[in-house]
Design an enzyme around this catalytic site. Structure first.
Site, PDB file in Angstrom:
ATOM      1  N   LYS A 191     -23.415 -10.811  16.038  1.00  0.00           N
ATOM      2  CA  LYS A 191     -22.955  -9.521  15.527  1.00  0.00           C
ATOM      3  C   LYS A 191     -22.364  -9.655  14.117  1.00  0.00           C
ATOM      4  CE  LYS A 191     -24.514  -7.403  19.069  1.00  0.00           C
ATOM      5  NZ  LYS A 191     -23.996  -7.142  20.410  1.00  0.00           N
TER       6      LYS A 191
HETATM    7  C1  PLP Z   1     -24.233  -6.914  21.917  1.00  0.00           C
HETATM    8  C2  PLP Z   1     -24.172  -5.559  22.535  1.00  0.00           C
HETATM    9  C3  PLP Z   1     -23.277  -5.238  23.560  1.00  0.00           C
HETATM   10  C4  PLP Z   1     -22.469  -6.263  24.293  1.00  0.00           C
HETATM   11  O1  PLP Z   1     -21.644  -6.997  23.486  1.00  0.00           O
HETATM   12  P1  PLP Z   1     -20.934  -8.307  24.105  1.00  0.00           P
HETATM   13  O2  PLP Z   1     -19.811  -8.576  23.178  1.00  0.00           O
HETATM   14  O3  PLP Z   1     -21.988  -9.385  24.095  1.00  0.00           O
HETATM   15  O4  PLP Z   1     -20.506  -7.976  25.483  1.00  0.00           O
HETATM   16  C5  PLP Z   1     -23.170  -3.927  23.979  1.00  0.00           C
HETATM   17  N1  PLP Z   1     -23.947  -2.964  23.442  1.00  0.00           N
HETATM   18  C6  PLP Z   1     -24.851  -3.228  22.481  1.00  0.00           C
HETATM   19  C7  PLP Z   1     -25.648  -2.107  21.910  1.00  0.00           C
HETATM   20  C8  PLP Z   1     -25.008  -4.533  22.017  1.00  0.00           C
HETATM   21  O5  PLP Z   1     -25.939  -4.808  21.087  1.00  0.00           O
END
Ligand code: PLP
Length: 393
Positions: A191
């Site tokens: 991210k």
């Molecule tokens: C990555 C992601 C999540 C989950 O994030 P985590 O921190 O891995 O739990 C939720 N929603 C979307 C759209 C994502 O891309």
């Protein structure tokens, strides 16, 4: 072509930018004797809340945990309905099931792949009022929050935003994190800022923040500490609910505080790569990402192209295979939820229910976009796309 590319290192689809400051802070944390939730997590919360302009920020060990907590704190429970886009990661919908509630799936806009307000209105008319709406700011571009907030408000639904892609992002000048009742960010390895695993819930609602603070750590009430600070022994606590184990460690937060400082630089590098791709692909049978409001900040977590399949002799899957042969990692965001066996079978979903998401899924490819990419790597992605497309014309 193949023999040349074989000698070049693979351009990975994603790679975090971990600097010396992050490493030094983690080492300091490890040497300090305090490696779980403590002062650094609290500092990360304070600095994150300030960056967003929100009253409360609650650090958790994933965005999935944060979404679960935000829905729980909003009173979502068995039998409730929560609207969620069908074009998202399964985490957005699974947290609704954790609470015994049911997702109602909404189609997306063909250009942005964001929750489509008209589909939302249609789904609510058909399914009845929903208790919450969860927009997902796909790729880092804000959803149409004016329209979505109006529709949610008309049925008394709470807005819980999945902002896993959307830091830092704005909507008509407002920072994402200041609009819905609660907004959840992700610091997963790929991210826009990363702590390995991690997430943050932000809210201006004190009741939501209080509930999340309790539920993220076993349902242990902190009020009891506040009430008895002087009298009660330090080992004393009270359990007021069957909570979860969702707290962020100081080790993760040590990475986070330095990633946060670099977030604006990361965003401008991502935006620069996006602009280079836009320009390079203009003459190809490729639809580049559509940007609805150029004055708003786009986090550019993802750069998703749409192949003009009717103008080429390759499928999307073949395109991805050719890119891989040239040493370029790509991905697909997302396989819409109605195509996954669990969601499809449990809710009897068919591609015809989601005409836009179904058609767009066949054409989308995510290209590498991250601040650790060198200009050479960006050029290699561009050259590879051009070469695959010219062979496919
Ligand atoms: C990555 C992601 C999540 C989950 O994030 P985590 O921190 O891995 O739990 C939720 N929603 C979307 C759209 C994502 O891309």
């Amino acid at each position: 072509m193949k023999s040349v590319s074989a000698t070049l290192p693979f351009v990975h689809f994603a790679r975090p930018s971990i600097g010396e400051d992050e490493i030094a802070e983690v080492v300091r944390c490890l040497r300090s004797g305090w490696i779980t939730t403590g002062g650094i997590a609290r500092r990360f919360e304070t600095e994150f809340a300030a960056r967003i302009g929100a009253t409360h920020a609650l650090a958790v060990n994933s965005a999935t945990a944060g979404l679960h907590l935000a829905l729980e704190a909003s009173g979502i429970g068995p039998g409730d309905k929560v609207a969620v886009p069908v074009h998202t990661f399964t985490a957005s919908a699974e947290v609704i099931r954790y609470l015994g509630a049911d997702p109602v799936f909404v189609d997306v806009e063909a250009d942005t792949l964001n929750l489509d307000p008209q589909s939302l209105e249609r789904v609510i008319r058909k399914e009845g009022p929903v208790k919450a709406v969860m927009p997902v700011h796909f790729a880092g571009q804000a959803c149409d929050m004016d329209a979505i907030a109006r529709i949610a408000g008309s049925v008394g639904a709470t807005l819980i935003e999945d902002a896993a892609h959307a830091f830092p992002t704005t909507f008509r000048g407002r920072t994402i994190g200041t609009i819905g009742r609660a907004t959840v960010f992700s610091f997963y390895a790929t991210k826009t800022i990363a702590t390995g695993e991690g997430g943050m819930v932000v809210t201006d609602d004190a009741a939501i923040a209080d509930r999340i603070r309790v539920m993220r750590l076993h349902g242990i009430s902190r009020d009891v500490f506040d009430r008895y600070t002087s009298e009660s022994p330090s080992w004393y606590y009270e359990v007021i609910a069957p909570g979860f184990k969702y707290n962020m460690t100081d080790v993760a937060a040590a990475i986070g505080v330095h990633q946060l400082k670099r977030a604006d630089k990361f965003q401008s590098r991502r935006a620069k790569i996006a602009a280079a791709y836009d320009k390079a692909f203009a003459a190809l049978p490729i639809e580049v990402p559509s940007v609805r409001r150029p004055d708003d900040l786009h986090a550019w977590h993802l750069y998703v192209i749409k192949l003009k399949l009717d103008q080429m002799r390759l499928t999307r899957n073949e395109f991805i295979a050719r890119m891989s042969e040239l040493g370029i990692g790509t991905s697909v965001h997302f396989i819409p939820l109605h195509l996954h066996p669990y969601w499809r079978d449990r809710y009897r979903l068919t591609p015809g229910d989601f005409p836009v998401a179904s058609v767009q899924f066949e054409r989308i490819v995510s290209l590498p976009i991250y601040p650790a990419m060198s200009d050479d790597e960006v050029a290699r992605v561009i050259d590879s796309v051009k070469s695959v497309m010219s062979a496919a014309a």
